[in-house]
Design a protein around this motif. Sequence first.
Motif, PDB file in Angstrom:
ATOM      1  N   GLY A  84       4.331   3.241   4.144  1.00  0.00           N
ATOM      2  CA  GLY A  84       3.932   2.552   2.987  1.00  0.00           C
ATOM      3  C   GLY A  84       3.278   2.310   2.390  1.00  0.00           C
ATOM      4  N   ALA A  85       3.832   1.789   0.766  1.00  0.00           N
ATOM      5  CA  ALA A  85       2.824   1.478  -0.271  1.00  0.00           C
ATOM      6  C   ALA A  85       2.858   0.029  -0.421  1.00  0.00           C
ATOM      7  CB  ALA A  85       2.581   1.698  -1.512  1.00  0.00           C
ATOM      8  N   TYR A  86       1.581  -0.922  -0.600  1.00  0.00           N
ATOM      9  CA  TYR A  86       2.261  -2.315  -0.512  1.00  0.00           C
ATOM     10  C   TYR A  86       1.203  -2.718  -2.063  1.00  0.00           C
ATOM     11  CZ  TYR A  86       2.471  -1.492   3.874  1.00  0.00           C
ATOM     12  OH  TYR A  86       3.479  -0.867   5.617  1.00  0.00           O
ATOM     13  N   ASN A  87       2.018  -4.066  -2.615  1.00  0.00           N
ATOM     14  CA  ASN A  87       0.773  -4.441  -3.774  1.00  0.00           C
ATOM     15  C   ASN A  87       0.946  -6.327  -3.576  1.00  0.00           C
ATOM     16  OD1 ASN A  87       1.149  -2.447  -5.946  1.00  0.00           O
ATOM     17  ND2 ASN A  87       3.440  -3.056  -5.661  1.00  0.00           N
ATOM     18  N   LEU A  88      -0.770  -6.383  -3.764  1.00  0.00           N
ATOM     19  CA  LEU A  88      -0.987  -7.359  -2.917  1.00  0.00           C
ATOM     20  C   LEU A  88      -2.087  -8.755  -3.430  1.00  0.00           C
ATOM     21  CD1 LEU A  88      -2.132  -5.376   0.475  1.00  0.00           C
ATOM     22  CD2 LEU A  88      -0.177  -7.267   0.523  1.00  0.00           C
ATOM     23  N   ALA A  89      -1.668  -9.408  -3.636  1.00  0.00           N
ATOM     24  CA  ALA A  89      -1.867 -10.353  -4.404  1.00  0.00           C
ATOM     25  C   ALA A  89      -4.069 -10.917  -4.250  1.00  0.00           C
ATOM     26  CB  ALA A  89      -1.959 -11.572  -5.091  1.00  0.00           C
ATOM     27  N   ARG A  90      -3.785 -10.839  -2.675  1.00  0.00           N
ATOM     28  CA  ARG A  90      -5.741 -10.873  -2.496  1.00  0.00           C
ATOM     29  C   ARG A  90      -6.178  -9.613  -1.792  1.00  0.00           C
ATOM     30  NH1 ARG A  90      -7.005 -15.619   1.015  1.00  0.00           N
ATOM     31  NH2 ARG A  90      -6.334 -14.611   2.794  1.00  0.00           N
ATOM     32  N   TYR A  91      -6.994 -10.235  -2.051  1.00  0.00           N
ATOM     33  CA  TYR A  91      -8.126  -9.226  -1.493  1.00  0.00           C
ATOM     34  C   TYR A  91      -8.490  -9.372   0.106  1.00  0.00           C
ATOM     35  CZ  TYR A  91     -12.561  -6.393   0.440  1.00  0.00           C
ATOM     36  OH  TYR A  91     -13.367  -5.959   1.208  1.00  0.00           O
ATOM     37  N   GLU A  92      -8.377 -10.269   0.468  1.00  0.00           N
ATOM     38  CA  GLU A  92      -8.420 -10.277   2.122  1.00  0.00           C
ATOM     39  C   GLU A  92      -7.118  -9.745   2.970  1.00  0.00           C
ATOM     40  OE1 GLU A  92     -11.155 -12.638   0.085  1.00  0.00           O
ATOM     41  OE2 GLU A  92      -8.901 -13.011   0.018  1.00  0.00           O
ATOM     42  N   ASP A  93      -5.655  -9.569   2.294  1.00  0.00           N
ATOM     43  CA  ASP A  93      -4.842  -9.469   2.559  1.00  0.00           C
ATOM     44  C   ASP A  93      -5.125  -8.202   2.469  1.00  0.00           C
ATOM     45  OD1 ASP A  93      -4.419 -12.108   2.843  1.00  0.00           O
ATOM     46  OD2 ASP A  93      -2.714 -12.426   1.284  1.00  0.00           O
ATOM     47  N   ALA A  94      -4.992  -7.079   1.540  1.00  0.00           N
ATOM     48  CA  ALA A  94      -5.163  -5.593   1.687  1.00  0.00           C
ATOM     49  C   ALA A  94      -5.868  -5.096   2.550  1.00  0.00           C
ATOM     50  CB  ALA A  94      -5.925  -5.015  -0.273  1.00  0.00           C
ATOM     51  N   VAL A  95      -7.095  -5.661   2.701  1.00  0.00           N
ATOM     52  CA  VAL A  95      -7.765  -5.191   3.740  1.00  0.00           C
ATOM     53  C   VAL A  95      -7.745  -5.870   5.636  1.00  0.00           C
ATOM     54  CG1 VAL A  95     -10.005  -5.003   5.486  1.00  0.00           C
ATOM     55  CG2 VAL A  95     -10.031  -5.915   2.730  1.00  0.00           C
ATOM     56  N   ALA A  96      -6.472  -6.320   5.088  1.00  0.00           N
ATOM     57  CA  ALA A  96      -5.920  -7.035   6.801  1.00  0.00           C
ATOM     58  C   ALA A  96      -4.768  -6.130   6.817  1.00  0.00           C
ATOM     59  CB  ALA A  96      -5.776  -8.797   6.501  1.00  0.00           C
ATOM     60  N   GLN A  97      -4.236  -5.732   5.540  1.00  0.00           N
ATOM     61  CA  GLN A  97      -3.631  -4.563   6.557  1.00  0.00           C
ATOM     62  C   GLN A  97      -3.946  -3.364   6.400  1.00  0.00           C
ATOM     63  OE1 GLN A  97      -0.064  -5.095   5.672  1.00  0.00           O
ATOM     64  NE2 GLN A  97       0.343  -3.204   6.812  1.00  0.00           N
ATOM     65  N   MET A  98      -4.519  -2.582   5.810  1.00  0.00           N
ATOM     66  CA  MET A  98      -5.322  -1.504   5.838  1.00  0.00           C
ATOM     67  C   MET A  98      -6.273  -2.078   7.593  1.00  0.00           C
ATOM     68  SD  MET A  98      -8.670   0.115   3.876  1.00  0.00           S
ATOM     69  CE  MET A  98      -9.392  -1.110   3.766  1.00  0.00           C
ATOM     70  N   ALA A  99      -6.996  -2.596   8.122  1.00  0.00           N
ATOM     71  CA  ALA A  99      -6.885  -2.648   9.143  1.00  0.00           C
ATOM     72  C   ALA A  99      -6.324  -2.378  10.844  1.00  0.00           C
ATOM     73  CB  ALA A  99      -7.926  -4.485   9.124  1.00  0.00           C
ATOM     74  N   ARG A 100      -5.010  -2.658  10.535  1.00  0.00           N
ATOM     75  CA  ARG A 100      -4.369  -2.105  11.311  1.00  0.00           C
ATOM     76  C   ARG A 100      -3.347  -0.839  11.192  1.00  0.00           C
ATOM     77  NH1 ARG A 100      -2.894  -7.684  10.236  1.00  0.00           N
ATOM     78  NH2 ARG A 100      -1.160  -7.204   8.814  1.00  0.00           N
ATOM     79  N   VAL A 101      -3.571  -0.276  12.475  1.00  0.00           N
ATOM     80  CA  VAL A 101      -2.758   1.335  12.313  1.00  0.00           C
ATOM     81  C   VAL A 101      -1.998   0.966  13.913  1.00  0.00           C
ATOM     82  CG1 VAL A 101      -2.740   3.469  12.520  1.00  0.00           C
ATOM     83  CG2 VAL A 101      -4.676   2.258  11.673  1.00  0.00           C
ATOM     84  N   SER A 102      -0.502   1.479  13.183  1.00  0.00           N
ATOM     85  CA  SER A 102       0.002   1.554  14.571  1.00  0.00           C
ATOM     86  C   SER A 102       1.462   2.626  14.195  1.00  0.00           C
ATOM     87  CB  SER A 102       1.345  -0.187  14.543  1.00  0.00           C
ATOM     88  OG  SER A 102       2.136   0.271  13.713  1.00  0.00           O
TER      89      SER A 102
END
Length: 208
Positions: free
Chosen positions: A128-146
Motif C-alpha cells: 500500500g501507500a502511506y503519507n507520513l508526517a515524520r521521517y522516523e515514521d516513514a523509515v519505521a514503516q519501511m523497515a518492516r516487511v510481512s
Amino acid sequence: MKLLEATLNLHRVWRQWLWLVLGCVLVGHVALAQAQQESFTRIKAVKLEPARNAQHPGWNLAAEFDIQLGQRLRQALDRGLPLQFAVDFKLTKSRWYWMDEETASASYTLNLSYNALTRTYRLVMPSGAYNLARYEDAVAQMARVSDWPVLRKEQVKIGEPYNAQVRFRLVLTELPKPFQISALVNSEWDLSSEWLSFEFTPRQELLK
C-alpha cells in the motif's frame, strides 16, 4: 630546587595526561559524527512462514531491518529526490557436482519521497501507500516487511534443504545519472546490507 623541579615535572605530566584525555574525547566525537552521517542497514530478523492462502500454498517472507539514511541521502530526500529501495530474496539448492542451483528469486520495491508543500513523506510499498508526517515514521514503516509471497509449493521439494538469502539495498540505477556517478565514489550513498543466509527445509505439515 628539587621540590620545584618535582612540582614542574608533575605539572607537565598532568598537562600531557589532560591533552591525551581531550584528544580521546575529540576523536570519539568525530567518530560518532561520522557514524551519524553514514548510511547503513542491517537485518534484525527474517523468517519464512506458510502462506495463509490455501488456494495458493507456499511461503511468505517476514523481515525487520535497521535502516539509517546518512546525511547526504537525507538531504537529497528532503530536497525532493525520490529514493527507491529493494528487498531481495533468493533460494538456492546445493549441488556437489556444479554451482548452486537458483530455485527462486524475488524483489520487493519501496519508493520513498518528500513533498515540501505538504511537508509529508510518501512511502509506496506493494502492501500500500502511506503519507507520513515524520521521517522516523516513514523509515519505521519501511523497515518492516510481512506476508510477502516469495515461494510457491511447486518450486521446492518437500523435506529437502535449501539456502535462503535476504538483503536490503538502495537501488542506485534508479537515481539520476549525476547521483549514480557520485554514489560510485562516495560511501555515504552505499545503503546495502550484506546477504543474510539461513537454511530452509519446506515441510508439508506446515502448509496444512
